[in-house]
Design a protein around this motif. Structure first.
Motif, PDB file in Angstrom:
ATOM      1  N   PRO A 259      32.716  66.412 -34.655  1.00 55.84           N
ATOM      2  CA  PRO A 259      32.020  67.164 -33.756  1.00 55.84           C
ATOM      3  C   PRO A 259      31.481  66.537 -32.596  1.00 55.84           C
ATOM      4  CG  PRO A 259      31.078  67.347 -36.086  1.00 55.84           C
ATOM      5  CD  PRO A 259      32.292  66.184 -36.121  1.00 55.84           C
TER       6      PRO A 259
ATOM      7  N   GLY B 280      31.778  72.482 -35.015  1.00 53.87           N
ATOM      8  CA  GLY B 280      31.289  71.416 -33.977  1.00 53.87           C
ATOM      9  C   GLY B 280      30.843  71.763 -32.683  1.00 53.87           C
TER      10      GLY B 280
ATOM     11  N   ALA C  88      24.684  70.765 -35.072  1.00 55.55           N
ATOM     12  CA  ALA C  88      24.862  70.356 -34.042  1.00 55.55           C
ATOM     13  C   ALA C  88      23.795  70.013 -33.132  1.00 55.55           C
ATOM     14  CB  ALA C  88      26.297  71.038 -33.374  1.00 55.55           C
TER      15      ALA C  88
ATOM     16  N   SER D 286      29.594  65.451 -40.304  1.00 56.41           N
ATOM     17  CA  SER D 286      30.897  65.304 -39.728  1.00 56.41           C
ATOM     18  C   SER D 286      31.888  65.356 -41.056  1.00 56.41           C
ATOM     19  CB  SER D 286      31.131  63.965 -39.098  1.00 56.41           C
ATOM     20  OG  SER D 286      30.288  63.980 -38.155  1.00 56.41           O
TER      21      SER D 286
END
Lengths: 314, 276
Positions: A142, B206, B224, B250
Motif C-alpha cells: 500500500p 491501498g 491507510a 500490507s
C-alpha cells in the motif's frame, strides 16, 4: 497485445471471439441492447465526468470552503488563473513537478526498469526470481506503507545515515537538505516494478532468431541492444513512458508523508499545491484551477495514449 | 567461443541484480525488523529481544481492527460494485457491434488517464453539494467509478475470449441476453472475474488520498488513513507499533497479489493498478 503496457487491460483478445454480424437495424434494439451499459455510464458520468466539468467551471468562480462565497460562488472568469500565474509558488511547483516527472518517471523508472528486464534475461534463475519479488513487493505494498518505509530510510536517524556513519561518511538530514532527491529516489524505488514487468513482457516477445541473426552479423552486446532490441520494443517504450508519466503526475501520498511538500515549498509538486490551496487554505477556486491544469495535462496524455494504441483497439 | 564469455556475462548480470535487489530491500528490512523490536527507532537494527509485543499492542479494536474492517468494507464494496457494473457493461461491448461501442471504449480508456489526485478538489465540492462527505456509501461509489475504466477493459477482454457459439444455442431456444450472460458467460469467465475483483480490491485497499479527503470520523477511517494519523498524532512515534500495524495492513494485499498471479492475470492485470 502483450507488447504494450495496456496488457494492463487484461488478457489478450481471442481472435475467434467475433461478434455476431448485425444485418438489420431495428429502431429501439440498440437502445435495449445498450441498456446494460447504464450502471457504468451513471457511475462514470456522476463521479468522473461530473467533477471534470465542474472543475472546468469551478476554476472560473471564487468558491471557497467557508465564508460568503461558499454558499453562492461568483463567476470571476480567468481571475484564478491570473492570480495563479502571479503567485510565485505556482511556477516553482510546475518546475518541481517537471523535475519529479523527468527524473523519477522518464529517466529513473524507465531506464532502471528496462535495465532490470534486460539483466534478468541473462541471469541465474534463482537470482531473477528473488530480485523481481523484492522489486515487485515495493510496488504492491500500500502506498502509505511504502511512504513510511521510504521516510524511515531517508530520515536523519534512518537507515541510510546509519549505514553511511558505519562507512565513516557523515550523513546529512536528507529530507531537509535534498527533499526532491529523496522523493525522486523513493518514487523510483516504488514505481520501477511496473516498467520492469512491461519491459520483461516486451523482451519476451522479441523473437530470439532476430537477435541471434544480429549476433552472427557481428553486432556486439550494446550495439545489438540499441540497434535491434530497442527498435523492436519501441511501442512498449512509448506507452510505458506515457503511463509512468501519468502515474507519477498524480503521486501524492509519497511526498505528503515524506516531506509534506517542505521544507517550505521545496518539494511541493502540483498535486500537493492543489491540496494545500483547496483544503488547508480553503481556496477552492484556486485549488480547482490547479486541478484543472493537472486534468488538462492528463487529458493530453490520454489523447496521445489512445492515438498510440489505436491500431490495437479495432 | 561464446560459452565462457556468456557464462561470465551471466554472473555479471546476476551480481548487478543482487546489488540492486539489496538496495531495494533495505527500506523493507526496516519495516520487518522494527515490527518485532519493542524499542525500535527509524534505523535498521537487529532487535535485542525480538518479540511480537508490538503486534499485540496494536491489535486492539480502535488501533487496527476497526480501521482494517473499514478498509475491508470499502475495498469489498468497491470491488463488488465495480465488477457488477463492469460485467454488465462488457456484455454489449463484447457481444454486439453497435455504433456506440468504439466511442464508449475510447472514452473509458481516456478516463483511465485522468489523474485522480487532481480530481479530488472538484470531487470534494461535489460531495459537499450532495451531502456525501463522511459517507461510506458515497466513498465506495466514487472509488468504484475510479476503478471502472480499467475494469471494463479487462472484463471486455476476458469476455471476448469466451466463445460466442455457446450462447447461440441458448438464444435459439429463446433465452434472453441477460439470462445467457448469467447462465453461460459468467460461469465460464469466473477466473477473469476473480482477477478483476482482486485487482480492484488491492487497488482500493491501498488507496490513501480518496478516503483521506472524503471521510472524516475516526470510526469510519480505513487503515491507510488511520495509520497516517497514528503517525502524525504523537510527538514521539512508537515506530515499532507503526511498523507492526503497517505489516498487518500490507499482508492481505501481498497475499492477494500472489493469488492473482496464480490465477493468471498476475502482473499484467496489475500493471494498471498503480494509478493514484
Amino acid at each position: 497485445m502483450s507488447t504494450t503496457a495496456p496488457t494492463a487491460l487484461g488478457a489478450p483478445r481471442a481472435p475467434g471471439a467475433a461478434r455476431p454480424a448485425q444485418r438489420k437495424r431495428r429502431p429501439g434494439r440498440t437502445l435495449l441492447r445498450s441498456a446494460p451499459l447504464l450502471p457504468a455510464v451513471v457511475l462514470l458520468g456522476v463521479f468522473l465526468l461530473g467533477p471534470v466539468i465542474s472543475s472546468l467551471y469551478g476554476s472560473l468562480t471564487d468558491s471557497s470552503l467557508s465564508g460568503a462565497s461558499a454558499a453562492n460562488a461568483e463567476f470571476v472568469g480567468f481571475e484564478n488563473y491570473a492570480s495563479l500565474f502571479a503567485d510565485p509558488d505556482f511556477p516553482k511547483s510546475v518546475l518541481l513537478t517537471l523535475v519529479f516527472l523527468v527524473a523519477s518517471a522518464l529517466i529513473g523508472q524507465n531506464c532502471l526498469g528496462l535495465g532490470l528486464a534486460v539483466l534478468m534475461q541473462s541471469s541465474h534463475k534463482p537470482v531473477r526470481v528473488i530480485v523481481s519479488t523484492i522489486v515487485v513487493t515495493a510496488w504492491v505494498l500500500p502506498e502509505i506503507v511504502a511512504s513510511f518505509a521510504a521516510y524511515a530510510f531517508f530520515n536523519d536517524g534512518g537507515t541510510l545515515n546509519t549505514m553511511l556513519t558505519g562507512l565513516g561518511i557523515p550523513g546529512v538530514n536528507w529530507l531537509y537538505v535534498f527533499p526532491m532527491l529523496c522523493v525522486i529516489l523513493a518514487n523510483i524505488w516504488r514505481g520501477t516494478a511496473f516498467s520492469m514487468l512491461v519491459y520483461t513482457a516486451a523482451l519476451n516477445d522479441v523473437p530470439p532468431e532476430i537477435t541471434e541473426a544480429a549476433e552472427v552479423d557481428g553486432a556486439r552486446g550494446w550495439q545489438r541492444f540499441i540497434l535491434v532490441t530497442v527498435p523492436m520494443i519501441r511501442r512498449s517504450i512509448s506507452t510505458n513512458l506515457m503511463l509512468t508519466t501519468l502515474q507519477t503526475l498524480s503521486v501524492f501520498a509519497l511526498i505528503f508523508v515524506m516531506t509534506g511538500g517542505g521544507p517550505g515549498t521545496d518539494s511541493t509538486t502540483l498535486p500537493l499545491l492543489a491540496y494545500q490551496e483547496a483544503f488547508r487554505f480553503g481556496e477552492l477556486g484556486f485549488g480547482t484551477a490547479i486541478a484543472t491544469i493537472l486534468l488538462l495535462v492528463g487529458a493530453i496524455f490520454g489523447v496521445l495514449y489512445i492515438r498510440a494504441l489505436k491500431p490495437e483497439v479495432d | 567461443m561464446a560459452a565462457p564469455r556468456g557464462r561470465a556475462m551471466k554472473w555479471l548480470a546476476s551480481i548487478v541484480l543482487i546489488v540492486i535487489g539489496v538496495i531495494f530491500l533495505l527500506p523493507l528490512v526496516w519495516l520487518v525488523l522494527a515490527s518485532i523490536d519493542s524499542s525500535a527507532s527509524l534505523s535498521v537494527k537487529w532487535p535485542e529481544a525480538p518479540s511480537f509485543n508490538n503486534f499485540i499492542t496494536v491489535l486492539t479494536p480502535e488501533t487496527s481492527l476497526i480501521p482494517l474492517a473499514n478498509s475491508f468494507i470499502l475495498s469489498a464494496g468497491c470491488a463488488i460494485v465495480t465488477v457488477l457494473a463492469a460485467i454488465l457493461a462488457a456484455y454489449p461491448l463484447s457481444r454486439y457491434s453497435m455504433r456506440i461501442n468504439k466511442p464508449f471504449l475510447y472514452g473509458v480508456l481516456f478516463g483511465t488517464c485522468l489523474p485522480i489526485t487532481a480530481m479530488m478538489v472538484p470531487v470534494y465540492a461535489l460531495f459537499v453539494a450532495f451531502n456525501l462527505i463522511d459517507n461510506m456509501g458515497g466513498t465506495i461509489l466514487f472509488l468504484a467509478a475510479t476503478s471502472l475504466p480499467m475494469a471494463i477493459w479487462m472484463m471486455k477482454n476476458f469476455m471476448d475470449s469466451v466463445p460466442i457459439s455457446l450462447e447461440e444455442a441458448a438464444w435459439t431456444d429463446g433465452a434472453s441476453a441477460m439470462r445467457t450472460l448469467r447462465a453461460i458467460v459468467v460461469p465460464l469467465m469466473r477466473p477473469g472475474i476473480a482477477v478483476v475483483f482482486i485487482f480492484v480490491f488491492i487497488q482500493t485497499w491501498g488507496n490513501f488520498f480518496i478516503p483521506f479527503v472524503l471521510l472524516l470520523s475516526p470510526e469510519k477511517l480505513p487503515a491507510a488513513v488511520s495509520i497516517f494519523s497514528f503517525f502524525g498524532q504523537y510527538g514521539s512515534v512508537a515506530y515499532g507499533q507503526l511498523a507492526a500495524f503497517s505489516l498487518l495492513y500490507s499482508v492481505p494485499v501481498l497475499a492477494l497479489y500472489v493469488l492473482v498471479s496464480r490465477l493468471g492475470g498476475g502482473s499484467f492485470a496489475l500493471a494498471g493498478a498503480v494509478k493514484g
